[in-house]
Design a protein around this motif. Structure first.
Motif, PDB file in Angstrom:
ATOM      1  N   UNK A 144       0.474  -1.233  -0.075  1.00 23.43           N
ATOM      2  CA  UNK A 144       0.025  -0.191  -0.015  1.00 23.43           C
ATOM      3  C   UNK A 144       0.853   1.203   0.085  1.00 23.43           C
ATOM      4  N   UNK A 145       2.009   1.487   1.243  1.00 17.49           N
ATOM      5  CA  UNK A 145       3.187   2.333   1.109  1.00 17.49           C
ATOM      6  C   UNK A 145       3.897   2.483   0.025  1.00 17.49           C
ATOM      7  N   UNK A 146       4.307   1.228  -0.411  1.00 16.05           N
ATOM      8  CA  UNK A 146       6.135   0.743  -0.720  1.00 16.05           C
ATOM      9  C   UNK A 146       5.726   0.059  -1.694  1.00 16.05           C
ATOM     10  N   UNK A 147       6.666  -0.494  -2.660  1.00 20.30           N
ATOM     11  CA  UNK A 147       6.911  -1.460  -3.704  1.00 20.30           C
ATOM     12  C   UNK A 147       8.879  -1.860  -3.528  1.00 20.30           C
ATOM     13  N   UNK A 148       8.278  -3.382  -3.383  1.00 23.76           N
ATOM     14  CA  UNK A 148       9.733  -3.994  -3.576  1.00 23.76           C
ATOM     15  C   UNK A 148      10.142  -4.283  -4.803  1.00 23.76           C
ATOM     16  N   UNK A 149      11.968  -3.634  -5.614  1.00 22.91           N
ATOM     17  CA  UNK A 149      11.750  -4.562  -7.100  1.00 22.91           C
ATOM     18  C   UNK A 149      13.772  -5.022  -6.722  1.00 22.91           C
ATOM     19  N   UNK A 150      13.473  -5.753  -7.517  1.00 18.65           N
ATOM     20  CA  UNK A 150      15.161  -5.846  -7.898  1.00 18.65           C
ATOM     21  C   UNK A 150      16.208  -4.662  -7.253  1.00 18.65           C
ATOM     22  N   UNK A 151      17.049  -4.836  -7.184  1.00 18.27           N
ATOM     23  CA  UNK A 151      17.933  -3.427  -7.158  1.00 18.27           C
ATOM     24  C   UNK A 151      18.889  -3.252  -8.293  1.00 18.27           C
ATOM     25  N   UNK A 152      19.105  -2.830  -8.614  1.00 21.03           N
ATOM     26  CA  UNK A 152      19.411  -2.516 -10.114  1.00 21.03           C
ATOM     27  C   UNK A 152      20.646  -1.279 -10.384  1.00 21.03           C
ATOM     28  N   UNK A 153      21.123  -0.783 -11.016  1.00 19.81           N
ATOM     29  CA  UNK A 153      21.864   0.584 -11.181  1.00 19.81           C
ATOM     30  C   UNK A 153      21.194   1.842 -11.227  1.00 19.81           C
ATOM     31  N   UNK A 154      20.506   1.383 -11.740  1.00 18.88           N
ATOM     32  CA  UNK A 154      19.585   3.080 -12.212  1.00 18.88           C
ATOM     33  C   UNK A 154      18.667   3.298 -10.260  1.00 18.88           C
ATOM     34  N   UNK A 155      19.172   2.347  -9.608  1.00 18.66           N
ATOM     35  CA  UNK A 155      17.980   2.904  -8.487  1.00 18.66           C
ATOM     36  C   UNK A 155      19.414   3.856  -7.533  1.00 18.66           C
ATOM     37  N   UNK A 156      20.902   3.652  -8.145  1.00 12.37           N
ATOM     38  CA  UNK A 156      21.813   3.842  -7.100  1.00 12.37           C
ATOM     39  C   UNK A 156      21.951   5.474  -7.213  1.00 12.37           C
ATOM     40  N   UNK A 157      21.354   6.368  -7.832  1.00 11.43           N
ATOM     41  CA  UNK A 157      21.995   7.567  -7.712  1.00 11.43           C
ATOM     42  C   UNK A 157      21.020   8.314  -6.873  1.00 11.43           C
ATOM     43  N   UNK A 158      20.158   7.513  -6.836  1.00 13.32           N
ATOM     44  CA  UNK A 158      19.181   8.265  -5.783  1.00 13.32           C
ATOM     45  C   UNK A 158      18.943   7.701  -4.301  1.00 13.32           C
ATOM     46  N   UNK A 159      19.325   6.400  -4.414  1.00 14.13           N
ATOM     47  CA  UNK A 159      19.792   5.499  -3.231  1.00 14.13           C
ATOM     48  C   UNK A 159      21.453   6.740  -2.322  1.00 14.13           C
TER      49      UNK A 159
END
Length: 233
Positions: free
Chosen positions: A32-47
């Motif tokens: 409802x508030x979040x979702x999980x998806x496999x870690x990718x390089x596209x996530x790196x900068x925001x993380x």
């Protein structure tokens, strides 16, 4: 209940229908508030940017790695783990912003015995102490028990990591004991505390999670009406 073999020796509960469980996959798990998806390089900068919101490096103290000082360092680490199946890392995504706010993983995966562990939990300030933080844990537990059919779900932490110990107990894990001098991490001794949830406990724990996560459990300011521990009782 006690069980005995033909020699009248005590043995464990029989599991005549047991079969090894499937390996977890790189799937998206929606809440409802979040979702999980496999870690990718596209996530790196925001993380990386989200972790920089901490005032200091204290959130790295009990992680196995030293802090990444640059985005390039963090990207290299992400590239080194995104193809690994154990640990299998997931990014926690905020449903409102579709932005990454933290990571966690399934690890020490043992399909033959049906045991699996949650680990590499690294929440940013955008995730800590939010409904998402709890729902992310529930989404991964639910996947392990309901979809994959694992028998045992583990949580392990440095015995000095009091926030992690408290989180495990809040989430419904049972404390099992302390493995003394289990490892040397960053030049320091690590005693490791073990916690678990088993499949027989899961239905009641799952019901409590669902009750706690319900929109009805929060007021207009997002404050909980009942704690997760109260929902279990």
């Amino acid at each position: 209940m006690s069980y005995f073999n033909e020699l009248n020796q005590a043995v464990g509960e029989p599991l005549p229908d047991w079969k090894p469980r499937p390996l977890p996959q790189r799937v998206t798990l929606r809440g409802r508030t979040c979702y999980l998806e496999p870690l990718t390089l596209d996530h790196a900068e925001a993380l990386f940017a989200a972790y920089q919101l901490f005032p200091d490096d204290g959130h790295w103290t009990w992680l196995p790695r030293e802090p990444d000082k640059t985005i390039e360092d963090y990207k290299r680490w992400v590239e080194s783990v995104i193809t690994i199946n154990d640990p299998l890392l997931f990014t926690v995504m905020d449903n409102k912003t579709d932005q990454p706010v933290g990571t966690l993983s399934l690890m020490h995966i043992d399909p033959e015995n049906g045991t699996i562990e949650v680990g590499h939990v690294h929440y940013s300030p955008l995730l800590e102490k939010t409904i998402m933080a709890t729902e992310a844990q529930w989404l991964l537990m639910n996947y392990a028990f309901e979809t994959l059919g694992y028998r045992r779900y583990e949580w392990k932490c440095n015995s000095c990591n009091e926030p992690s110990r408290k989180a495990a107990l809040r989430l419904g894990f049972q404390y099992e004991g302390r493995f003394r001098q289990a490892a040397v991490v960053k030049g320091h001794n690590r005693d490791t505390d073990w916690f678990s949830i088993i499949d027989k406990e899961w239905p009641a724990i799952n019901q409590a999670f669902r009750q706690w996560l319900s929109p009805d459990n929060f007021d207009q300011d997002g404050k909980q009406k009942q704690s997760l521990q109260a929902c279990r009782k």
